[in-house]
Motif scaffolding. Structure first.
Motif, PDB file in Angstrom:
ATOM      1  N   SER A  15       0.831  -1.204   0.000  1.00  0.00           N
ATOM      2  CA  SER A  15       0.000   0.000   0.000  1.00  0.00           C
ATOM      3  C   SER A  15       0.869   1.258   0.000  1.00  0.00           C
ATOM      4  O   SER A  15       0.499   2.273  -0.599  1.00  0.00           O
ATOM      5  CB  SER A  15      -0.959   0.005   1.197  1.00  0.00           C
ATOM      6  N   HIS A  16       2.038   1.200   0.669  1.00  0.00           N
ATOM      7  CA  HIS A  16       2.971   2.325   0.602  1.00  0.00           C
ATOM      8  C   HIS A  16       3.424   2.534  -0.843  1.00  0.00           C
ATOM      9  O   HIS A  16       3.504   3.673  -1.319  1.00  0.00           O
ATOM     10  CB  HIS A  16       4.192   2.061   1.490  1.00  0.00           C
ATOM     11  N   PHE A  17       3.736   1.446  -1.514  1.00  0.00           N
ATOM     12  CA  PHE A  17       4.162   1.564  -2.902  1.00  0.00           C
ATOM     13  C   PHE A  17       3.011   2.069  -3.770  1.00  0.00           C
ATOM     14  O   PHE A  17       3.225   2.853  -4.697  1.00  0.00           O
ATOM     15  CB  PHE A  17       4.662   0.210  -3.425  1.00  0.00           C
ATOM     16  N   GLY A  18       1.797   1.621  -3.454  1.00  0.00           N
ATOM     17  CA  GLY A  18       0.644   2.106  -4.198  1.00  0.00           C
ATOM     18  C   GLY A  18       0.490   3.607  -4.071  1.00  0.00           C
ATOM     19  O   GLY A  18       0.175   4.300  -5.049  1.00  0.00           O
ATOM     20  N   ARG A  19       0.708   4.153  -2.855  1.00  0.00           N
ATOM     21  CA  ARG A  19       0.634   5.600  -2.679  1.00  0.00           C
ATOM     22  C   ARG A  19       1.710   6.299  -3.493  1.00  0.00           C
ATOM     23  O   ARG A  19       1.452   7.292  -4.187  1.00  0.00           O
ATOM     24  CB  ARG A  19       0.789   5.989  -1.208  1.00  0.00           C
ATOM     25  N   LEU A  20       2.934   5.777  -3.402  1.00  0.00           N
ATOM     26  CA  LEU A  20       4.024   6.384  -4.163  1.00  0.00           C
ATOM     27  C   LEU A  20       3.772   6.282  -5.665  1.00  0.00           C
ATOM     28  O   LEU A  20       4.107   7.193  -6.427  1.00  0.00           O
ATOM     29  CB  LEU A  20       5.349   5.722  -3.803  1.00  0.00           C
ATOM     30  N   SER A  21       3.169   5.173  -6.078  1.00  0.00           N
ATOM     31  CA  SER A  21       2.839   5.025  -7.489  1.00  0.00           C
ATOM     32  C   SER A  21       1.829   6.078  -7.918  1.00  0.00           C
ATOM     33  O   SER A  21       1.918   6.640  -9.017  1.00  0.00           O
ATOM     34  CB  SER A  21       2.278   3.626  -7.763  1.00  0.00           C
ATOM     35  N   TYR A  22       0.867   6.371  -7.031  1.00  0.00           N
ATOM     36  CA  TYR A  22      -0.108   7.416  -7.336  1.00  0.00           C
ATOM     37  C   TYR A  22       0.557   8.791  -7.377  1.00  0.00           C
ATOM     38  O   TYR A  22       0.236   9.623  -8.230  1.00  0.00           O
ATOM     39  CB  TYR A  22      -1.235   7.389  -6.298  1.00  0.00           C
ATOM     40  N   GLU A  23       1.478   9.046  -6.426  1.00  0.00           N
ATOM     41  CA  GLU A  23       2.182  10.331  -6.467  1.00  0.00           C
ATOM     42  C   GLU A  23       3.039  10.418  -7.725  1.00  0.00           C
ATOM     43  O   GLU A  23       3.094  11.466  -8.381  1.00  0.00           O
ATOM     44  CB  GLU A  23       3.042  10.517  -5.217  1.00  0.00           C
ATOM     45  N   MET A  24       3.685   9.326  -8.069  1.00  0.00           N
ATOM     46  CA  MET A  24       4.480   9.295  -9.297  1.00  0.00           C
ATOM     47  C   MET A  24       3.596   9.535 -10.513  1.00  0.00           C
ATOM     48  O   MET A  24       3.971  10.257 -11.446  1.00  0.00           O
ATOM     49  CB  MET A  24       5.195   7.950  -9.415  1.00  0.00           C
ATOM     50  N   TRP A  25       2.433   8.945 -10.499  1.00  0.00           N
ATOM     51  CA  TRP A  25       1.454   9.130 -11.576  1.00  0.00           C
ATOM     52  C   TRP A  25       1.201  10.619 -11.799  1.00  0.00           C
ATOM     53  O   TRP A  25       1.212  11.118 -12.928  1.00  0.00           O
ATOM     54  CB  TRP A  25       0.195   8.377 -11.164  1.00  0.00           C
ATOM     55  N   ARG A  26       0.984  11.379 -10.705  1.00  0.00           N
ATOM     56  CA  ARG A  26       0.694  12.806 -10.835  1.00  0.00           C
ATOM     57  C   ARG A  26       1.931  13.597 -11.247  1.00  0.00           C
ATOM     58  O   ARG A  26       1.831  14.601 -11.947  1.00  0.00           O
ATOM     59  CB  ARG A  26       0.138  13.352  -9.526  1.00  0.00           C
ATOM     60  N   ALA A  27       3.114  13.159 -10.803  1.00  0.00           N
ATOM     61  CA  ALA A  27       4.338  13.807 -11.268  1.00  0.00           C
ATOM     62  C   ALA A  27       4.544  13.555 -12.758  1.00  0.00           C
ATOM     63  O   ALA A  27       4.943  14.456 -13.510  1.00  0.00           O
ATOM     64  CB  ALA A  27       5.535  13.290 -10.468  1.00  0.00           C
ATOM     65  N   CYS A  28       4.255  12.329 -13.185  1.00  0.00           N
ATOM     66  CA  CYS A  28       4.371  12.001 -14.610  1.00  0.00           C
ATOM     67  C   CYS A  28       3.432  12.860 -15.453  1.00  0.00           C
ATOM     68  O   CYS A  28       3.729  13.181 -16.610  1.00  0.00           O
ATOM     69  CB  CYS A  28       4.064  10.529 -14.839  1.00  0.00           C
ATOM     70  N   ARG A  29       2.295  13.238 -14.874  1.00  0.00           N
ATOM     71  CA  ARG A  29       1.356  14.076 -15.619  1.00  0.00           C
ATOM     72  C   ARG A  29       1.985  15.408 -16.024  1.00  0.00           C
ATOM     73  O   ARG A  29       1.702  15.922 -17.104  1.00  0.00           O
ATOM     74  CB  ARG A  29       0.104  14.335 -14.765  1.00  0.00           C
TER      75      ARG A  29
END
Length: 595
Positions: free
Chosen positions: A471-485
């Motif tokens: 779940s920690h990685f999932g959060r970071l993946s979501y933050e990364m998702w928004r940075a990638c945007r």
């Protein structure tokens, strides 16, 4: 003050924003008061969907009118409102009046510029648009008598006129070369066609007529049902069929092969406007935003690598993300299972909210599946606010289509973002603020709302909600998702990136499923600038929090900071920064006065 606020919020009493920030209740300038009333009356009269959402039934029997004459009338009216706002003598305004005036100027400037750019020529994207708005315009309405059902039927009968006017505007876009890319239309057209069911009774539009109240005589019930079915067949279905035919025919033929907003006629002005509209920043160029995105991607990637190492997984980053995408333990087997997990996480969050917030919204929310008809081309989840005086609370929509693409390890971050303390929390609080002008209660700025929702994903770490490495990685993946945007949106719309390049960048830097990657990239293509709001807004909120922590030291109080961000309603980022910094300085002065 914190104790009294906490008592007020826990007893579910309304919030009065002006009392929290040191402003007085002095009378606002009468010219501003009159202007705000006139502007709100104008908005409600011109937008029957808005009127419905705020509990005004006067427009429940129709949809908006969007002809060139309507546009000209609105443009003249808004220019007049703007002139009135600029002519006000603001020297003696209190803080609340200044915010109201500045916000009205911002809103009017944005609306006027959108009309000057003729953005009605592209009235939809892969996430939302005029047809989804029409289909949901009456969702949540409280039906209290025959007249309400008759108005609802009349609104459905208005579909052909409303759709036709939108198609006319889109034909102008074809003539001007201001159209969406082909790949976007190829994804959207089938979802429009899918709205036409075998029978009227199968459609969600018919739902209010399934169980009519006993107070309506049986014969009248039968007539209402017959009229509703006819309206759906001859109104909604006819309009949807005509739109699908147009999208699959003339519009697809005219759609661009290129993707970038800057490649359209007057594209640089268009993309600059979109950045201002959604990011509420005027100081950043596409190149600036692209660089910020790349820096954030590098920072978040380092944190992701640490989580992988801590998890005990032996393998590369790509092997770990492939493991997350393919292992059955991370996916629900049924739609109900996914919805139940989202609901369970929602209640876990509800339980700890009082430790982080002084002020809680009164309005409840529910976990609701994304409608089947739009789910295949829809994003992972979304939030849909409640209508004033309606029959339902806020709706945290969860996409239950393609369950093998909806990983459970991302669900905590997703719920924080879309439900509480993200979108539902922020929007419901704004609607419940006392002493806020009507035009501000449902005002929404993407950088503020999406920035806040992304901020709350990371706040979930402090709330103790990420209880395993996945779940920690999932959060970071979501933050990364928004940075990638930040990288992808500017890459596509200003730097000539291809769809494949964008897909690969997002897939290689996140654990998002391939289906989500494709849906997200197509959303960015069809909706220039909107994806920038999330990360730019979140970065500003964290910047303000770090400033408060550094300035106040031991006197910093997190629930009070959250009040300072939320309890004025939605603001553009520059106004948010000005007001929060002023709050912090006032706290410093109050501390100094007691020493």
């Amino acid at each position: 003050m914190r104790t009294s606020l906490r008592q007020r919020s826990l007893s579910l009493l309304p919030v009065v924003a002006c009392c929290l920030f040191g402003t007085t209740a002095s009378a606002n300038d009468s010219g501003l008061d009159a202007l705000l009333v006139d502007y709100w009356d104008y908005r409600v009269n011109e937008s029957p969907i808005l009127a419905t959402s705020v509990g005004d039934k006067s427009g429940n029997n129709r949809l908006p009118s969007i002809t060139p004459n309507d546009k000209a009338r609105r443009l003249a009216a808004e220019r007049d409102f703007l002139a009135r706002a600029r002519d006000l003598d603001t020297a003696m305004f209190d803080s609340d009046s200044s915010i109201n005036r500045d916000l009205l100027v911002w809103v009017l400037e944005e609306s006027i510029r959108s009309k000057e750019l003729s953005l009605e020529r592209i009235p939809f994207n892969s996430f939302s648009g005029f047809f989804t708005g029409a289909l949901s315009a009456s969702r949540g309405i409280r039906f209290t008598g025959v007249a309400d059902y008759e108005d609802y039927i009349a609104r459905i009968n208005d579909f052909p006129r409303y759709f036709s006017e939108n198609i006319t505007n889109m034909r102008r876009g074809i003539d001007d070369g201001f159209v969406l890319p082909r790949i976007v239309i190829e994804g959207i057209a089938p979802t429009v066609r899918a709205q036409v069911k075998a029978s009227a009774e199968e459609h969600s539009l018919y739902r209010p007529f399934i169980a009519l109240p006993d107070s309506i005589p049986a014969a009248e019930q039968a007539q209402l049902r017959a009229d509703a079915a006819a309206a759906i067949r001859d109104g909604a279905y006819a309009a949807l069929t005509a739109l699908a035919d147009f999208l699959e025919g003339d519009y697809l033929d005219a759609a661009t092969e290129t993707l970038g907003a800057t490649e359209l006629p007057d594209g640089d002005d268009y993309y600059t406007f979109q950045i201002r509209r959604y990011a509420t920043r005027t100081d950043l160029t596409p190149a600036d935003i692209h660089r910020i995105g790349l820096d954030e991607v590098a920072r978040i990637r380092a944190e992701m690598d640490e989580v992988i190492a801590d998890s005990g997984f032996e393998g590369s980053f790509s092997e770990f993300t492939e493991f997350l995408r393919t292992d059955e333990q991370f996916y629900a087997r049924t739609a109900t299972e996914l919805l139940k997990e989202a609901a369970f996480i929602s209640k876990r969050i509800d339980y700890v909210l009082p430790g982080f917030f002084n002020t809680l919204p009164r309005l409840p929310y529910g976990v609701v599946p994304v409608p089947d008809a739009i789910a295949p081309n829809y994003t992972t989840a979304s939030y849909n606010s409640a209508k004033a005086g309606g029959t339902t609370g806020g709706a945290y929509w969860v996409n239950t289509y393609a369950l093998d693409q909806r990983p459970l390890y991302e669900l905590t971050a997703l719920t924080l973002h879309e439900a509480v303390p993200g979108h539902h929390f922020q929007i419901a609080l704004a609607q419940e603020l006392a002493d806020l002008p009507d035009f501000r209660q449902r005002l929404y700025f993407s950088a503020f709302g999406e920035g806040w929702a992304l901020y709350t994903e990371k706040l979930g770490v402090e709330m103790g909600l990420y209880d395993n490495a996945y779940s920690h990685f999932g959060r970071l993946s979501y933050e990364m998702w928004r940075a990638c945007r930040l990288v992808i949106d500017t890459g596509i719309h200003a730097m000539g990136w291809s769809r494949e390049q964008a897909n690969e960048f997002l897939a290689s830097n996140t654990s998002l499923s391939r289906a989500n990657v494709r849906a997200e990239v197509d959303r960015y293509i069809s909706w220039p600038g909107q994806a920038l709001a999330y990360k730019l807004g979140e970065l500003k909120i964290w910047e303000l929090r770090r400033h408060a922590e550094a300035t106040l030291g031991d006197a910093f109080d997190l629930p009070t900071f959250h009040d300072q961000v939320l309890l004025r309603g939605a603001l553009p980022l520059n106004l948010l920064e000005t007001r929060v910094r002023a709050d912090i300085e006032r706290q410093v002065d109050e501390i100094a006065a007691t020493q």
